[in-house]
Motif scaffolding. Structure first.
Motif, PDB file in Angstrom:
ATOM      1  N   ILE A  14       0.842  -1.193   0.000  1.00 16.31           N
ATOM      2  CA  ILE A  14       0.000   0.000   0.000  1.00 16.31           C
ATOM      3  C   ILE A  14       0.877   1.243   0.000  1.00 16.31           C
ATOM      4  CG2 ILE A  14      -1.814   1.243   1.252  1.00 16.31           C
ATOM      5  CD1 ILE A  14      -2.699  -1.542   0.308  1.00 16.31           C
ATOM      6  N   ASN A  15       0.622   2.150  -0.931  1.00 19.14           N
ATOM      7  CA  ASN A  15       1.306   3.429  -0.972  1.00 19.14           C
ATOM      8  C   ASN A  15       0.579   4.364  -0.001  1.00 19.14           C
ATOM      9  OD1 ASN A  15       2.288   5.997  -1.498  1.00 19.14           O
ATOM     10  ND2 ASN A  15       2.497   5.627  -3.688  1.00 19.14           N
ATOM     11  N   LEU A  16       1.196   4.649   1.133  1.00 18.45           N
ATOM     12  CA  LEU A  16       0.547   5.429   2.185  1.00 18.45           C
ATOM     13  C   LEU A  16       0.406   6.907   1.837  1.00 18.45           C
ATOM     14  CD1 LEU A  16       2.210   3.767   5.285  1.00 18.45           C
ATOM     15  CD2 LEU A  16      -0.033   3.294   4.286  1.00 18.45           C
ATOM     16  N   GLU A  17       1.233   7.406   0.925  1.00 21.53           N
ATOM     17  CA  GLU A  17       1.122   8.812   0.535  1.00 21.53           C
ATOM     18  C   GLU A  17      -0.180   9.084  -0.209  1.00 21.53           C
ATOM     19  OE1 GLU A  17       4.769   9.314  -1.692  1.00 21.53           O
ATOM     20  OE2 GLU A  17       5.705  10.298   0.030  1.00 21.53           O
ATOM     21  N   LYS A  18      -0.678   8.080  -0.923  1.00 19.82           N
ATOM     22  CA  LYS A  18      -1.898   8.245  -1.710  1.00 19.82           C
ATOM     23  C   LYS A  18      -3.140   7.744  -0.985  1.00 19.82           C
ATOM     24  CE  LYS A  18       0.529   7.868  -6.093  1.00 19.82           C
ATOM     25  NZ  LYS A  18       0.668   7.114  -7.339  1.00 19.82           N
ATOM     26  N   LEU A  19      -2.952   7.129   0.164  1.00 20.93           N
ATOM     27  CA  LEU A  19      -4.072   6.541   0.892  1.00 20.93           C
ATOM     28  C   LEU A  19      -4.756   7.594   1.757  1.00 20.93           C
ATOM     29  CD1 LEU A  19      -5.408   3.731   1.393  1.00 20.93           C
ATOM     30  CD2 LEU A  19      -3.992   3.588   3.443  1.00 20.93           C
ATOM     31  N   GLU A  20      -6.038   7.781   1.541  1.00 23.63           N
ATOM     32  CA  GLU A  20      -6.804   8.759   2.318  1.00 23.63           C
ATOM     33  C   GLU A  20      -7.298   8.139   3.620  1.00 23.63           C
ATOM     34  OE1 GLU A  20      -9.976  10.182  -0.139  1.00 23.63           O
ATOM     35  OE2 GLU A  20      -8.624  10.814  -1.737  1.00 23.63           O
ATOM     36  N   ASP A  21      -7.583   8.994   4.613  1.00 24.83           N
ATOM     37  CA  ASP A  21      -8.169   8.512   5.859  1.00 24.83           C
ATOM     38  C   ASP A  21      -9.502   7.831   5.555  1.00 24.83           C
ATOM     39  OD1 ASP A  21      -6.051   9.510   7.268  1.00 24.83           O
ATOM     40  OD2 ASP A  21      -7.207  10.869   8.519  1.00 24.83           O
ATOM     41  N   GLY A  22      -9.804   6.797   6.324  1.00 23.91           N
ATOM     42  CA  GLY A  22     -11.062   6.076   6.143  1.00 23.91           C
ATOM     43  C   GLY A  22     -10.827   4.595   5.960  1.00 23.91           C
ATOM     44  N   GLU A  23     -11.916   3.885   5.607  1.00 30.14           N
ATOM     45  CA  GLU A  23     -11.865   2.436   5.427  1.00 30.14           C
ATOM     46  C   GLU A  23     -11.614   2.086   3.968  1.00 30.14           C
ATOM     47  OE1 GLU A  23     -15.228   0.408   6.994  1.00 30.14           O
ATOM     48  OE2 GLU A  23     -14.820   1.048   9.045  1.00 30.14           O
ATOM     49  N   HIS A  24     -10.772   1.073   3.766  1.00 31.10           N
ATOM     50  CA  HIS A  24     -10.409   0.615   2.428  1.00 31.10           C
ATOM     51  C   HIS A  24     -10.470  -0.911   2.399  1.00 31.10           C
ATOM     52  CE1 HIS A  24      -8.960   4.694   1.659  1.00 31.10           C
ATOM     53  NE2 HIS A  24      -8.436   4.631   2.872  1.00 31.10           N
ATOM     54  N   PRO A  25     -11.490  -1.489   1.725  1.00 34.12           N
ATOM     55  CA  PRO A  25     -11.559  -2.949   1.636  1.00 34.12           C
ATOM     56  C   PRO A  25     -10.497  -3.491   0.688  1.00 34.12           C
ATOM     57  CG  PRO A  25     -13.496  -1.928   0.623  1.00 34.12           C
ATOM     58  CD  PRO A  25     -12.645  -0.822   1.149  1.00 34.12           C
ATOM     59  N   LEU A  26      -9.933  -4.615   1.050  1.00 37.23           N
ATOM     60  CA  LEU A  26      -8.934  -5.299   0.221  1.00 37.23           C
ATOM     61  C   LEU A  26      -9.395  -6.733   0.026  1.00 37.23           C
ATOM     62  CD1 LEU A  26      -5.764  -4.103   2.139  1.00 37.23           C
ATOM     63  CD2 LEU A  26      -6.469  -3.330  -0.108  1.00 37.23           C
ATOM     64  N   VAL A  27      -9.533  -7.128  -1.213  1.00 37.40           N
ATOM     65  CA  VAL A  27      -9.925  -8.496  -1.546  1.00 37.40           C
ATOM     66  C   VAL A  27      -8.839  -9.059  -2.440  1.00 37.40           C
ATOM     67  CG1 VAL A  27     -11.676  -9.936  -2.658  1.00 37.40           C
ATOM     68  CG2 VAL A  27     -12.367  -7.883  -1.408  1.00 37.40           C
ATOM     69  N   PHE A  28      -8.362 -10.269  -2.111  1.00 35.68           N
ATOM     70  CA  PHE A  28      -7.306 -10.854  -2.939  1.00 35.68           C
ATOM     71  C   PHE A  28      -7.463 -12.355  -3.039  1.00 35.68           C
ATOM     72  CE2 PHE A  28      -5.543 -10.761   1.348  1.00 35.68           C
ATOM     73  CZ  PHE A  28      -5.031 -12.047   1.484  1.00 35.68           C
ATOM     74  N   SER A  29      -6.872 -12.888  -4.074  1.00 36.71           N
ATOM     75  CA  SER A  29      -6.773 -14.323  -4.293  1.00 36.71           C
ATOM     76  C   SER A  29      -5.404 -14.548  -4.923  1.00 36.71           C
ATOM     77  CB  SER A  29      -7.902 -14.782  -5.225  1.00 36.71           C
ATOM     78  OG  SER A  29      -7.850 -16.166  -5.403  1.00 36.71           O
ATOM     79  N   LEU A  30      -4.507 -15.148  -4.148  1.00 38.26           N
ATOM     80  CA  LEU A  30      -3.115 -15.290  -4.571  1.00 38.26           C
ATOM     81  C   LEU A  30      -2.635 -16.723  -4.397  1.00 38.26           C
ATOM     82  CD1 LEU A  30      -1.744 -12.044  -2.911  1.00 38.26           C
ATOM     83  CD2 LEU A  30      -1.890 -12.475  -5.352  1.00 38.26           C
ATOM     84  N   PRO A  31      -1.692 -17.151  -5.232  1.00 35.69           N
ATOM     85  CA  PRO A  31      -1.153 -18.509  -5.075  1.00 35.69           C
ATOM     86  C   PRO A  31      -0.360 -18.635  -3.772  1.00 35.69           C
ATOM     87  CG  PRO A  31       0.057 -17.314  -6.766  1.00 35.69           C
ATOM     88  CD  PRO A  31      -1.078 -16.437  -6.350  1.00 35.69           C
ATOM     89  N   PRO A  32      -0.356 -19.810  -3.180  1.00 35.93           N
ATOM     90  CA  PRO A  32       0.377 -20.016  -1.922  1.00 35.93           C
ATOM     91  C   PRO A  32       1.859 -19.653  -2.028  1.00 35.93           C
ATOM     92  CG  PRO A  32      -1.022 -21.886  -2.392  1.00 35.93           C
ATOM     93  CD  PRO A  32      -1.082 -21.006  -3.592  1.00 35.93           C
ATOM     94  N   ALA A  33       2.463 -19.839  -3.178  1.00 33.75           N
ATOM     95  CA  ALA A  33       3.892 -19.531  -3.356  1.00 33.75           C
ATOM     96  C   ALA A  33       4.179 -18.055  -3.108  1.00 33.75           C
ATOM     97  CB  ALA A  33       4.347 -19.929  -4.757  1.00 33.75           C
ATOM     98  N   PHE A  34       3.193 -17.200  -3.311  1.00 32.23           N
ATOM     99  CA  PHE A  34       3.361 -15.766  -3.076  1.00 32.23           C
ATOM    100  C   PHE A  34       3.770 -15.482  -1.629  1.00 32.23           C
ATOM    101  CE2 PHE A  34       1.732 -11.645  -1.761  1.00 32.23           C
ATOM    102  CZ  PHE A  34       2.233 -10.802  -2.737  1.00 32.23           C
ATOM    103  N   PHE A  35       3.254 -16.288  -0.690  1.00 34.35           N
ATOM    104  CA  PHE A  35       3.491 -16.057   0.734  1.00 34.35           C
ATOM    105  C   PHE A  35       4.659 -16.872   1.285  1.00 34.35           C
ATOM    106  CE2 PHE A  35      -0.988 -15.055   0.038  1.00 34.35           C
ATOM    107  CZ  PHE A  35      -1.018 -13.766   0.536  1.00 34.35           C
ATOM    108  N   ASP A  36       5.312 -17.667   0.450  1.00 33.91           N
ATOM    109  CA  ASP A  36       6.461 -18.463   0.878  1.00 33.91           C
ATOM    110  C   ASP A  36       6.117 -19.286   2.124  1.00 33.91           C
ATOM    111  OD1 ASP A  36       9.065 -19.445   0.764  1.00 33.91           O
ATOM    112  OD2 ASP A  36       9.824 -17.873   2.099  1.00 33.91           O
TER     113      ASP A  36
END
Length: 181
Positions: A14-36
């Protein structure tokens, strides 16, 4: 702002400089290898799915949500492979580290033992303008894994004499009445 993060090249950054105050939902679907993730005793046949909510208030951020995933493991009693759906909980507070504190921590030569409370364990300090959420998601996945892998709660395991799977029926060993768990 609704983020749909998919694909192996996507980052939970997340780029915090561009992130505004408030709630931001994050939805993801990633392969297990991404998380090592550790794969010695566990495999992950499907993608890791997450539904998180990042809330920004000034320099403080909170990350709440769930990470869902399927595991394939070997039962520690009967040795059969089985699949199980698991859910990891994410509950983290990110606090910005003031530069003088960051410098003082790096200059500290003496370490002392300190006991942290449960609430203090949920706090992660950050100092850059980009925040990588991957380490905390990975931790939630690992903490959701069972300490003892059982295909079912009342798994009877294997007969120590003949090796028969006792979930499939009793064996012909003489003292099999002692084997019931």
């Amino acid at each position: 702002m609704r983020n749909k993060i998919t694909g192996e090249k996507a980052l939970l950054s997340i780029n915090l400089e561009k992130l505004e105050d408030g709630e931001h939902p994050l939805v993801f679907s990633l392969p297990p290898a991404f998380f090592d993730l550790p794969t010695d005793e566990v495999t992950y046949p499907d993608e890791i799915r997450g539904r998180l909510r990042l809330t920004k208030t000034g320099d403080n951020l909170s990350l709440l949500g769930k990470v869902e995933f399927t595991t394939e493991m070997e039962c520690s009693r009967c040795l059969n492979r089985y699949q199980r759906e698991l859910v990891g909980e994410v509950d983290i507070l990110y606090q910005k580290t003031p530069p003088h504190i960051k410098y003082a921590k790096s200059m500290s030569k003496h370490t002392r033992k300190v006991e942290l409370t449960t609430e203090e364990l949920k706090v992660v300090e950050y100092s850059s303008t980009n925040l990588n959420l991957s380490p905390q998601v990975r931790e939630a996945i690992i903490l959701a894994l069972p300490l003892k892998s059982l295909c079912k709660e009342d798994c009877q395991g294997l007969c120590p004499k003949c090796g028969k799977n006792l979930n499939e029926g009793m064996c012909n060993c003489s003292d099999n009445t002692l084997l019931r768990r």
